[in-house]
Write a protein that holds these residues in place. Structure first.
Motif: not given
Length: 108
Positions: A37-53
């Protein structure tokens, strides 16, 4: 002054930075646990979508300025084609098997 990727203390984090900078999506995914899992600026994000974008479709690149927590926390300049360059923090949870189960990032 930046730290050369090869000099980063934690092997998993070192491989993570190297994969990001090489735009190596396959190598990057191999570093993560299947349920990572991952978070960006304190909000959990969809890992695959985030790393792609944020990394692979936008030429993400990390220049590490400082490391702490035995190499599992970084301060770095991160840049991509979408947002330009910003100072960021990165925190990693590395499992006993050497794979990353979670990372958190955000502006520093």
């Amino acid at each position: 002054m930046t730290i050369k990727t090869a000099k980063l203390s934690d092997p998993a984090v070192r491989a993570f930075v190297a994969a990001v900078n090489a735009n190596d999506r396959e190598g990057f995914r191999e570093l993560l646990t299947p349920d990572a899992t991952m978070a960006d600026d304190g909000a959990d994000r969809d890992l695959d979508e985030w790393i792609d974008q944020e990394i692979f479709s936008s030429n993400g690149h990390l220049d590490v300025d400082n490391e702490s927590n035995e190499g599992r926390s970084l301060l770095a300049h991160y840049r991509n084609d979408t947002w330009g360059e910003m100072r960021t923090r990165w925190d990693f949870t590395v499992e006993e098997n050497g794979r990353i189960s979670r990372f958190e990032t955000g502006q520093a």
